[in-house]
Design an enzyme around this catalytic site. Sequence first.
Site, PDB file in Angstrom:
ATOM      1  N   GLY A  74      43.525  29.825  25.787  1.00 45.37           N
ATOM      2  CA  GLY A  74      42.116  29.624  25.484  1.00 45.37           C
ATOM      3  C   GLY A  74      41.828  28.203  25.043  1.00 45.37           C
ATOM      4  CB  THR A  75      43.778  25.851  22.954  1.00 50.79           C
ATOM      5  OG1 THR A  75      43.856  26.751  21.843  1.00 50.79           O
ATOM      6  CG2 THR A  75      43.647  24.434  22.452  1.00 50.79           C
ATOM      7  CG  HIS A 203      46.928  35.594  22.598  1.00 53.90           C
ATOM      8  ND1 HIS A 203      46.927  35.745  21.238  1.00 53.90           N
ATOM      9  CD2 HIS A 203      46.435  34.355  22.831  1.00 53.90           C
ATOM     10  CE1 HIS A 203      46.467  34.644  20.667  1.00 53.90           C
ATOM     11  NE2 HIS A 203      46.153  33.781  21.621  1.00 53.90           N
ATOM     12  CB  CYS A 327      48.858  26.972   5.150  1.00 51.51           C
ATOM     13  SG  CYS A 327      49.073  27.961   3.691  1.00 51.51           S
TER      14      CYS A 327
HETATM   15  C1  PLP Z   1      42.334  32.662  19.689  1.00 49.10           C
HETATM   16  C2  PLP Z   1      41.135  31.838  19.883  1.00 49.10           C
HETATM   17  C3  PLP Z   1      41.200  30.598  20.543  1.00 49.10           C
HETATM   18  C4  PLP Z   1      42.510  30.010  21.038  1.00 49.10           C
HETATM   19  O1  PLP Z   1      43.042  30.729  22.123  1.00 49.10           O
HETATM   20  P1  PLP Z   1      44.589  30.480  22.499  1.00 49.10           P
HETATM   21  O2  PLP Z   1      44.816  31.250  23.763  1.00 49.10           O
HETATM   22  O3  PLP Z   1      45.379  31.030  21.357  1.00 49.10           O
HETATM   23  O4  PLP Z   1      44.763  29.026  22.678  1.00 49.10           O
HETATM   24  C5  PLP Z   1      40.035  29.881  20.710  1.00 49.10           C
HETATM   25  N1  PLP Z   1      38.854  30.362  20.281  1.00 49.10           N
HETATM   26  C6  PLP Z   1      38.748  31.543  19.648  1.00 49.10           C
HETATM   27  C7  PLP Z   1      37.408  32.022  19.205  1.00 49.10           C
HETATM   28  C8  PLP Z   1      39.879  32.323  19.437  1.00 49.10           C
HETATM   29  O5  PLP Z   1      39.763  33.483  18.783  1.00 49.10           O
END
Ligand code: PLP
Length: 398
Positions: A74-75, A203, A327
């Site tokens: 997602g990043t 995920h 943290c």
């Molecule tokens: C988990 C999350 C991300 C990051 O997604 P990844 O696949 O872990 O990089 C970005 N935005 C939101 C709102 C998320 O909950």
Amino acid sequence: MSNERLVYLDNNATTRVAPEVVEAMLPCLTEHWGNPSSAYDLANAPARMIAEAREQVARLIGADPRNIVFTSCGTESNNAAIQSALHCNPTKRHVITSVVEHTANIKFCGQLEKRGYETTFLPVDLDGGIDLCDLQDAIRPDTAIVSLMWANNETGVLFPVEELAAICRSRGVLFHTDAIQVAGKLPIDVRSLGVDFLSLSAHKLRAPKGIGLLYVKPGAPFEPYIIGGGQERGQRGGTENVAYIVAFGKAAELALGQIDDENTRVRALRDSLERGILQTIRSSVRNGGGEPRLPNTTNIGFDGVEAEAILLLLDREGICASSGSACTTGSIEPSHVLQAMGVPLSRSKGSLRFSLGLDNTKADVDWVLKKLPPIVSRLRNASPKPLGQAEAHLANAD
Ligand SMILES: *Cc1c(COP(=O)(O)O)cnc(C)c1O
């Protein structure tokens, strides 16, 4: 202390991979291990499986499969949308986002500033809501893209994405939404939403970590973030992660059938957990507005206690929740989301997020309601400096 019980209430952090998803992806690691771009017969099965997965994820968001770009997470999807907008409009050097975005986005925009771009972080109110007028006012002639999340991962609060997208469209500015927390919890239809770009991460949807996607509206300008071979129609280089793409597809198919369950059964469990906590623990307050929000999330502050201490004791009872705190080198910083909402420090430092999922049952909620109140009392009694009058007043002031 050996506790067999696991009450997992941190589904916004990640979800357990569904057994059907594991089953669907395994053949890609054994029998169908070929490179999907190769010309021989061994490539056919993986190529076909990717095509099917593309259809499955497209169906989840009402898109044409041709407009799906698989990414590594997602990043990456979020970064790719913003980066592409800046690349495609070199004279526009301004980006609009919000103060409550995922940490990854906040940091990415901070990085953009160092590279000479300008950013505007839209504020939120105490309920975590956004003011449409603030967006109207922030858009400038040199704004390349507006990137705003749909559902907040810490509070579950929803932004009115359809309206935000409409404002951007009327002003001729690209619009991206991070819909990562929405997938599987609420219906998504990219066409009625009117967004140019939308990010998902597998995920959070009962598939493995390390696979995501970016929806790119037909006709929207797009430049790849990762440059390589011609994979993903030239929109994302790198040999496809076949097994995880297949897993993502299967998870998307399952999710479509489970949105009802999330909105009835899981929502009712969340509500009874929230009600139970607020009724039994004094000086506990929900952070964020009631509606509209995700059906699975609640964020509750306990004045005069450290969230990390509660989490440690909950963990001993087999309960996994989250503080939403970052943290940094040993010092515990209160969540940037709660701070941005104006939650008083004494409460934000003692705030927990519970995010439920399809695996949770009433027994899980009962277990938390049995274990949490004595933990909070114990910590409050043990606190060397009990809640002073002034602090108590401050905490109740809102
Ligand atoms: C988990 C999350 C991300 C990051 O997604 P990844 O696949 O872990 O990089 C970005 N935005 C939101 C709102 C998320 O909950």
